[in-house]
Design a protein around this motif. Structure first.
Motif, PDB file in Angstrom:
ATOM      1  N   TYR A 170      -1.465 -32.988 -20.840  1.00 30.08           N
ATOM      2  CA  TYR A 170      -2.384 -31.745 -21.373  1.00 30.08           C
ATOM      3  C   TYR A 170      -2.568 -30.853 -19.462  1.00 30.08           C
ATOM      4  CZ  TYR A 170      -6.318 -28.951 -22.978  1.00 30.08           C
ATOM      5  OH  TYR A 170      -7.382 -28.603 -23.632  1.00 30.08           O
ATOM      6  N   ILE A 171      -3.180 -31.472 -18.739  1.00 27.98           N
ATOM      7  CA  ILE A 171      -3.035 -30.441 -17.587  1.00 27.98           C
ATOM      8  C   ILE A 171      -2.056 -29.590 -17.722  1.00 27.98           C
ATOM      9  CG2 ILE A 171      -3.303 -30.709 -14.841  1.00 27.98           C
ATOM     10  CD1 ILE A 171      -5.634 -32.732 -15.779  1.00 27.98           C
ATOM     11  N   ASN A 172      -1.298 -30.511 -17.232  1.00 26.04           N
ATOM     12  CA  ASN A 172       0.307 -29.402 -17.400  1.00 26.04           C
ATOM     13  C   ASN A 172       1.334 -28.783 -18.184  1.00 26.04           C
ATOM     14  OD1 ASN A 172       0.738 -31.112 -15.083  1.00 26.04           O
ATOM     15  ND2 ASN A 172       2.091 -32.802 -15.543  1.00 26.04           N
ATOM     16  N   GLU A 173       0.741 -29.338 -19.437  1.00 27.72           N
ATOM     17  CA  GLU A 173       1.065 -28.291 -20.330  1.00 27.72           C
ATOM     18  C   GLU A 173       0.543 -27.073 -20.587  1.00 27.72           C
ATOM     19  OE1 GLU A 173       0.793 -30.432 -24.444  1.00 27.72           O
ATOM     20  OE2 GLU A 173       2.120 -31.518 -24.064  1.00 27.72           O
ATOM     21  N   LYS A 174      -0.580 -27.132 -20.188  1.00 31.58           N
ATOM     22  CA  LYS A 174      -1.460 -25.834 -19.808  1.00 31.58           C
ATOM     23  C   LYS A 174      -0.919 -24.740 -18.785  1.00 31.58           C
ATOM     24  CE  LYS A 174      -3.581 -26.090 -23.998  1.00 31.58           C
ATOM     25  NZ  LYS A 174      -3.528 -24.774 -25.583  1.00 31.58           N
ATOM     26  N   GLY A 175      -0.925 -26.116 -18.203  1.00 35.83           N
ATOM     27  CA  GLY A 175      -0.649 -25.009 -16.468  1.00 35.83           C
ATOM     28  C   GLY A 175      -2.176 -24.264 -16.052  1.00 35.83           C
ATOM     29  N   PHE A 176      -2.465 -25.588 -15.731  1.00 38.92           N
ATOM     30  CA  PHE A 176      -3.916 -25.143 -15.307  1.00 38.92           C
ATOM     31  C   PHE A 176      -3.014 -25.443 -13.978  1.00 38.92           C
ATOM     32  CE2 PHE A 176      -5.880 -27.224 -19.098  1.00 38.92           C
ATOM     33  CZ  PHE A 176      -6.685 -26.448 -19.715  1.00 38.92           C
ATOM     34  N   GLU A 177      -4.029 -25.128 -12.826  1.00 40.62           N
ATOM     35  CA  GLU A 177      -3.748 -24.888 -10.824  1.00 40.62           C
ATOM     36  C   GLU A 177      -4.709 -26.039 -10.747  1.00 40.62           C
ATOM     37  OE1 GLU A 177      -4.838 -20.574  -9.566  1.00 40.62           O
ATOM     38  OE2 GLU A 177      -2.985 -19.944 -11.316  1.00 40.62           O
ATOM     39  N   SER A 178      -6.576 -25.932 -11.594  1.00 48.45           N
ATOM     40  CA  SER A 178      -7.026 -26.454 -10.792  1.00 48.45           C
ATOM     41  C   SER A 178      -7.884 -27.234 -11.620  1.00 48.45           C
ATOM     42  CB  SER A 178      -7.954 -26.545  -9.037  1.00 48.45           C
ATOM     43  OG  SER A 178      -8.398 -25.157  -9.718  1.00 48.45           O
ATOM     44  N   VAL A 179      -8.507 -28.756 -11.076  1.00 38.97           N
ATOM     45  CA  VAL A 179      -9.501 -29.278 -12.701  1.00 38.97           C
ATOM     46  C   VAL A 179     -10.361 -29.927 -12.390  1.00 38.97           C
ATOM     47  CG1 VAL A 179      -9.549 -31.749 -14.171  1.00 38.97           C
ATOM     48  CG2 VAL A 179      -7.394 -29.334 -13.814  1.00 38.97           C
ATOM     49  N   HIS A 180     -12.417 -29.169 -12.523  1.00 33.91           N
ATOM     50  CA  HIS A 180     -12.690 -30.030 -12.396  1.00 33.91           C
ATOM     51  C   HIS A 180     -13.080 -31.130 -13.530  1.00 33.91           C
ATOM     52  CE1 HIS A 180     -17.394 -29.632 -11.809  1.00 33.91           C
ATOM     53  NE2 HIS A 180     -17.566 -30.468 -12.423  1.00 33.91           N
ATOM     54  N   LEU A 181     -13.236 -32.259 -12.862  1.00 33.21           N
ATOM     55  CA  LEU A 181     -12.954 -33.530 -13.481  1.00 33.21           C
ATOM     56  C   LEU A 181     -14.637 -34.343 -13.023  1.00 33.21           C
ATOM     57  CD1 LEU A 181     -11.382 -35.011 -15.021  1.00 33.21           C
ATOM     58  CD2 LEU A 181     -10.810 -36.675 -13.593  1.00 33.21           C
ATOM     59  N   GLU A 182     -15.541 -34.487 -14.246  1.00 32.72           N
ATOM     60  CA  GLU A 182     -16.608 -34.582 -13.851  1.00 32.72           C
ATOM     61  C   GLU A 182     -16.321 -36.864 -14.297  1.00 32.72           C
ATOM     62  OE1 GLU A 182     -19.712 -33.296 -15.518  1.00 32.72           O
ATOM     63  OE2 GLU A 182     -19.585 -31.546 -14.864  1.00 32.72           O
ATOM     64  N   ASP A 183     -17.075 -37.551 -13.623  1.00 31.88           N
ATOM     65  CA  ASP A 183     -16.872 -38.597 -13.839  1.00 31.88           C
ATOM     66  C   ASP A 183     -17.924 -39.368 -13.290  1.00 31.88           C
ATOM     67  OD1 ASP A 183     -15.307 -41.281 -14.781  1.00 31.88           O
ATOM     68  OD2 ASP A 183     -13.863 -41.135 -13.058  1.00 31.88           O
ATOM     69  N   PRO A 184     -19.387 -39.119 -13.556  1.00 31.85           N
ATOM     70  CA  PRO A 184     -20.252 -39.979 -12.984  1.00 31.85           C
ATOM     71  C   PRO A 184     -20.254 -41.700 -13.051  1.00 31.85           C
ATOM     72  CG  PRO A 184     -20.752 -38.298 -15.208  1.00 31.85           C
ATOM     73  CD  PRO A 184     -19.313 -38.163 -15.068  1.00 31.85           C
ATOM     74  N   ALA A 185     -19.562 -42.235 -14.627  1.00 28.95           N
ATOM     75  CA  ALA A 185     -19.730 -43.579 -14.550  1.00 28.95           C
ATOM     76  C   ALA A 185     -19.472 -44.389 -13.502  1.00 28.95           C
ATOM     77  CB  ALA A 185     -18.754 -43.498 -16.043  1.00 28.95           C
ATOM     78  N   LEU A 186     -18.423 -43.270 -12.267  1.00 29.70           N
ATOM     79  CA  LEU A 186     -18.384 -43.669 -11.112  1.00 29.70           C
ATOM     80  C   LEU A 186     -19.535 -44.452 -10.458  1.00 29.70           C
ATOM     81  CD1 LEU A 186     -14.939 -41.959 -10.012  1.00 29.70           C
ATOM     82  CD2 LEU A 186     -14.815 -44.362 -11.037  1.00 29.70           C
TER      83      LEU A 186
END
Length: 721
Positions: A170-186
């Motif tokens: 999805y990230i690559n198809e949309k051509g996003f330059e950067s991603v804010h990935l929330e992973d609070p379960a860590l």
């Protein structure tokens, strides 16, 4: 020093979010008007970010809940229209709702129904990422799966790998330059196996044509080095609620060239940051890391800003809401660049104190262990309660509130603005109570409530009647969907400022021979749904509140009230995320509840109410609260909570909610009976009550009366079997 912020409230200062969406539900706002209005609201949010910080996420805005959006985006559910989208939120097919970690935000729980998932990128009707390019907001695969339900363990590893690959696609198809990935379960207590699964699955991020920045919050990460070892560009950690554990680890780990998003500004509490102390920490970390200064948790736990709030002047100089938290990030950056003047002014009043009540502190200090124990035992007192109350099998009741109509809200607003006299307001409220009592008489409910028409909110109402707690006037925060509340601020020692609830309850009881419940909000919930002071232990605050409630219950008994309900829906929510810290928390949480009722008469029946929590994890703690009757949510979980009671010796009376009051849908007799029949396989019929999931204030009478009729019909049928 770069600054970054995330999670700014979507609600809007004037609650535009709520009005747009509820307007759409009421068919007063078209789909085009809704989407246009939401885009405009989001534009204003982004302008606020840009005023203070260097960067922020894009695509944070949701129409209801980000977990649902994630489930739709990656094919767990399908919604081709907005009506289908909202059906999953509040319709007949509404997903189960529970608390987001240990906060008062509720999320919709994706349900895999015991099946092997098959993910795919879809284009949902609500495309929140339209036009987004930088710092695109997504919930991380691990957190999404960890917080979903009914995903068989044998499929978890495969599902995590597959979903991570789909996210990268999805990230690559949309051509996003950067991603804010929330992973609070860590920040949860993860096993070595889980860490291995995460590291293996997240290798897929190497294929992403974008920078991936992963954010954790609400607690420390037990294996922080493993997080920095992942193929990501940056790591966000919480320094506000980590008990110092994150900072200790960071001093020892290898940063691997990753950015550190240092969460130093508290996103969950309102107290101003000690900016200069924080700047010292950032200076130390900057010697080792490429540091970006950010908030420690999403800012949606806070009201939008301080403009127009009704707080004492002394308190205004000590607090910061969401926009002011952005300002604090800016001030920290200024300190680090050598500009300290504005920051010094910001923290000038932090050391001053007010609100101390000596007699309250002395009362807490004098407490002994016997003050937390009720006598006689439940087995002895329940016999006396049955003699006094003489209730039938399967007694029916409601949780507390009845619909707060537009007229109720209008009159209350007139009174608050001084346009209606206190005498006229009380006359109106008594009229509403009388109507509610008559409706309950007509329906033949067994235990009545007065309807709570005088109460804006189950916590705010009590805050207004206690010393040491301030209310904000318009400091709105989202609890779930469009549902808002105004968390009070506990700033000083707490005691009641005279009787709080007695007159309305006693008036209601004078109108009927049926028992009317006295309704109180418990100390843990008052704390959990408020911003609590940090200068004394939270346990001491809880005992102060409990003593105030204890005095109120004594007045109930003097007035002849036979049943008192002490609501504690937040007791599970308030528990620390890491179970190793549970015993310390539940020790004071349970004691504070028991302190409220420990000295009541044996024949006084104590009820409590809880909702939308993972009860199985805390059932033994719950039993230790020593109530007589508990009512809990069961409709959205379709009675799954019954499994909890199969595993313990539960000898108290219980009411499992048979009707989801968060939806306008009126359940049929058959749907209610399914829940009851399953419950009766575990709960003896002599101990079983029939009630809704929660209070009815958000529903309309046109929905409430038919649903209550069905509920009472179920009880009558059960009595004949």
């Amino acid at each position: 020093m770069k600054t970054y912020a995330y999670g700014f409230p979507r609600l809007g200062k004037q609650r535009e979010f709520k009005r747009l969406i509820e307007g759409y539900w009421a068919q007063k706002v078209t789909e085009e008007e809704l989407l246009t209005g939401i885009k405009e609201l989001n534009r204003k949010r982004e302008e606020t970010y840009q005023k203070y910080v260097n960067a922020h996420p894009q695509g944070e805005m949701t129409l209801y809940d980000p977990m649902l959006d994630m489930a739709l985006l990656f094919g767990v559910y399908k919604a081709e229209t907005l009506d289908e989208y909202f059906n999953l939120c509040r319709g007949k097919d509404a997903l189960e709702m529970t608390k987001w970690f240990n906060t008062n935000y509720h999320y919709l729980v994706p349900d895999f129904e015991g099946k092997k998932p098959c993910f795919k990128v879809t284009t949902p009707v609500w495309n929140r990422h339209e036009g987004a390019r930088e710092n695109v907001h997504l919930i991380a695969p691990f957190t999404f799966l960890k917080l979903s339900k009914n995903l068989p363990q044998e499929y978890f590893e495969e599902a995590l790998k597959e979903l991570t690959e789909i996210v990268v696609q999805y990230i690559n198809e949309k051509g996003f330059e950067s991603v804010h990935l929330e992973d609070p379960a860590l920040v949860m207590e993860l096993t070595e196996k889980e860490w291995n699964l995460i590291q293996d699955a997240y290798k897929s991020f190497e294929k992403a044509n974008a920078e991936i920045n992963i954010f954790t919050y609400y607690d420390s990460v037990d294996c922080l080095q493993k997080l920095f070892d992942l193929p990501v560009s940056g790591v966000g950690v919480d320094f506000a609620h980590d008990r110092g554990e994150n900072l200790a680890q960071l001093r020892e780990i290898d940063p691997k060239g990753k950015k550190l998003f240092a969460g130093v500004v508290d996103g969950r509490n309102v107290w101003r940051n000690d900016l200069f102390k924080t700047a010292e920490v950032i200076s130390e970390l900057s010697k080792k890391f490429d540091v970006v200064v950010t908030n420690a948790a999403p800012l949606f736990h806070l009201p939008v800003n301080l403009l127009g709030v009704t707080l004492p002047e002394e308190l205004l100089k000590k607090v910061a809401f969401a926009e002011e938290k952005l300002k604090e990030l800016q001030l920290i950056s200024q300190i680090l660049s050598g500009d300290e003047a504005e920051a010094k002014e910001w923290v000038a009043e932090l050391e001053s104190s007010f609100g101390e009540i000596t007699k309250v502190r002395e009362r807490v200090k004098s407490l002994k262990e016997e003050d937390f124990v009720r006598k006689p035992s439940y087995q002895e007192r329940i016999k006396k309660q049955q003699e006094v109350l003489n209730l039938p099998l399967f007694p029916t009741t409601t949780i507390g509130s009845f619909p707060q109509t537009e007229e109720v809200r209008r009159v209350r607003l007139l009174y608050k603005k001084g346009r209606l006299s206190e005498e006229d307001y009380k006359t109106f409220i008594r009229g509403e109570i009388a109507k509610a009592i008559q409706i309950q008489e007509d329906l033949d409910i067994d235990v009545f409530v007065h309807g709570e028409f005088e109460r804006t909110d189950m916590v705010e109402f009590f805050a207004e009647k206690m010393k040491g707690i301030a209310t904000t006037g318009n400091g709105w925060v989202i609890s779930y969907g469009t549902r808002c509340y105004r968390p009070p601020i506990i700033y000083g020692d707490v005691e009641r400022d005279g009787q709080m609830t007695i007159s309305e309850i006693v008036f209601a009881q004078s109108l009927t021979e049926k028992p009317v419940k006295g309704m109180l909000t418990g100390p843990v919930t008052i704390i959990a749904w408020s911003y609590v002071r940090e200068d004394i232990p939270t346990s001491e605050v809880a005992y102060q509140i409990a003593l105030a409630l204890k005095d109120e219950i004594k007045d109930y008994e003097k007035a002849g009230i036979k049943i008192v309900q002490i609501d504690e829906p937040a007791i599970r929510e308030k528990a620390p995320i890491k179970k190793r810290n549970w015993d310390e928390y539940f020790d004071w949480a349970i004691k504070s509840f028991r302190l409220c009722h420990s000295s009541v008469k044996p024949e006084t029946q104590i009820h409590t109410h809880m909702c939308y929590s993972e009860f199985g994890e805390i059932i033994n703690y719950i039993v230790d609260m020593d109530f007589d009757v508990i009512s809990i949510e069961a409709s959205r979980s379709k009675g799954d909570i019954i499994e909890t009671f199969e595993k313990v010796a539960f000898d108290r009376q219980i009411g499992l909610g048979v009707w989801d009051i968060h939806s306008p849908y009126v359940p049929s007799l058959e749907e209610m009976e399914v829940i009851v029949e399953r419950a009766l396989k575990v709960i003896p019929k002599e101990n079983f009550w029939i009630n809704p999931d929660c209070g009815l204030k958000t529903r309309r009478w046109e929905e409430v009366i038919p649903a209550l009729k069905n509920m009472i019909t179920v009880a009558r049928k059960l009595r004949k079997t």
